[in-house]
Design an enzyme around this catalytic site. Structure first.
Site, PDB file in Angstrom:
ATOM      1  N   LEU A 230       0.835  -1.167  -0.174  1.00  0.00           N
ATOM      2  CA  LEU A 230      -0.034  -0.147  -0.137  1.00  0.00           C
ATOM      3  C   LEU A 230       0.826   1.275   0.022  1.00  0.00           C
ATOM      4  CD1 LEU A 230      -2.937   1.211   0.068  1.00  0.00           C
ATOM      5  CD2 LEU A 230      -2.587   1.186   2.819  1.00  0.00           C
ATOM      6  N   ASP A 231       0.473   1.990  -0.971  1.00  0.00           N
ATOM      7  CA  ASP A 231       1.305   3.428  -1.382  1.00  0.00           C
ATOM      8  C   ASP A 231       2.934   3.073  -0.865  1.00  0.00           C
ATOM      9  OD1 ASP A 231      -0.835   4.830  -1.322  1.00  0.00           O
ATOM     10  OD2 ASP A 231      -1.113   5.077   0.884  1.00  0.00           O
ATOM     11  N   ALA A 232       3.313   2.237  -1.635  1.00  0.00           N
ATOM     12  CA  ALA A 232       4.945   1.985  -1.685  1.00  0.00           C
ATOM     13  C   ALA A 232       5.432   1.531  -2.870  1.00  0.00           C
ATOM     14  CB  ALA A 232       5.050   0.937  -0.653  1.00  0.00           C
TER      15      ALA A 232
END
Length: 287
Positions: A230-232
């Site tokens: 997530l968001d990486a």
């Protein structure tokens, strides 16, 4: 513009790659109009984007990929993608309730800044239907229950719509839902997200209010490809703006939203122009 072929590639760095690829193009009467390359000396990886005109090129366009795969990919242990500038990408936009990124994307599209088609806008709320209607783009809504009990069913329907519309990449314009691994796998490095750049410092709701309470001196935005982390995912574009003690939570929100619009549009532009190469969890952005 004349039709062109765009070749993006990466492989272990070694002598002769540029020479062989440019010779292949010129020997077949292609006129090279763009060449940019980079060597990651730490990992020993060579990256290149090369574009050439097809009007006098001797190899039929539907055979070019086969030639490269046969002649050069095995020799250099090469990973490559081939595109044509007259084949327009098809972009689906996912939104929730915030309109600032959606308006910016659609304004650029209508102004002719992008060689792209937008066959649909998908949302989990009906709030922004009026925006889609202003730009005459079909708007589809699938509501997701709070317990997410229908999420798999919703994503299956969305995936079927994307298939029917021939969508080639997705832009999450402040879509407040987590994308499933199945959709990510169907569009690897072809789902672009935007969020504030406070992560991981200010997680959850009202990040700008949290930042204001902490007295931050900059706010920023990050656009990246979506992965199962997530968001990486690989970062495409980022920017920041300075703030002072005179700012309020509301002014931070406005500055942040301005940045989100700009950063997301820059990322979309690079993707449409086929100027992004992903390697591991990083991007090579060609000029």
């Amino acid at each position: 513009m004349k039709p062109t072929a765009i070749l993006l590639l990466h492989c272990p760095d070694r002598q002769g790659i540029i020479s062989d690829i440019t010779k292949f193009i010129t020997d077949n009467q292609g006129n090279i109009v763009y060449l940019d390359q980079h060597v990651d000396r730490q990992d020993g990886i060579f990256f290149m984007r090369i574009e050439w005109e097809l009007d006098t090129f001797l190899i039929p366009r539907d055979k070019i990929s086969e030639y490269i795969a046969t002649l050069y990919a095995p020799r250099y242990d090469m990973t490559f993608s081939l595109y044509f500038n007259d084949v327009r990408p098809r972009m689906a936009i996912f939104v929730s309730r915030m309109s600032h990124c959606l308006y910016d994307l659609l304004a650029r599209y209508k102004a002719g800044e992008w060689a792209v088609d937008i066959p649909c806008i998908i949302s989990n709320h009906d709030d922004l239907r009026y925006v889609a209607e202003q730009f005459d783009i079909p708007y589809y809504v699938w509501s997701i229950r709070k317990d997410h009990s229908n999420k798999a069913e919703v994503e299956a329907a969305e995936m079927e719509l994307l298939r029917q519309k021939g969508v080639t990449f997705i832009v999450l314009a402040r879509y407040m839902q987590i994308i499933s691994p199945e959709m990510i796998e169907a569009y690897p490095h072809h789902i672009i997200n935007i969020h504030h750049s406070f992560l991981p410092a200010f997680i959850g709701a009202r990040p700008y209010h949290q930042a204001w309470e902490r007295g931050v001196k900059i706010v920023g935005a990050t656009s990246h490809y979506v992965t199962t982390d997530l968001d990486a995912g690989p970062i495409i574009e980022q920017d920041v703006v300075r703030v002072t003690h005179k700012d309020t939570p509301d002014s931070l929100v406005l500055k942040g939203r301005d940045l989100e619009k700009i950063v997301l549009s820059r990322a979309v532009t690079k993707h449409i122009e086929r100027k992004i190469l992903t390697y591991k969890n990083k991007t090579i952005i060609f000029s």
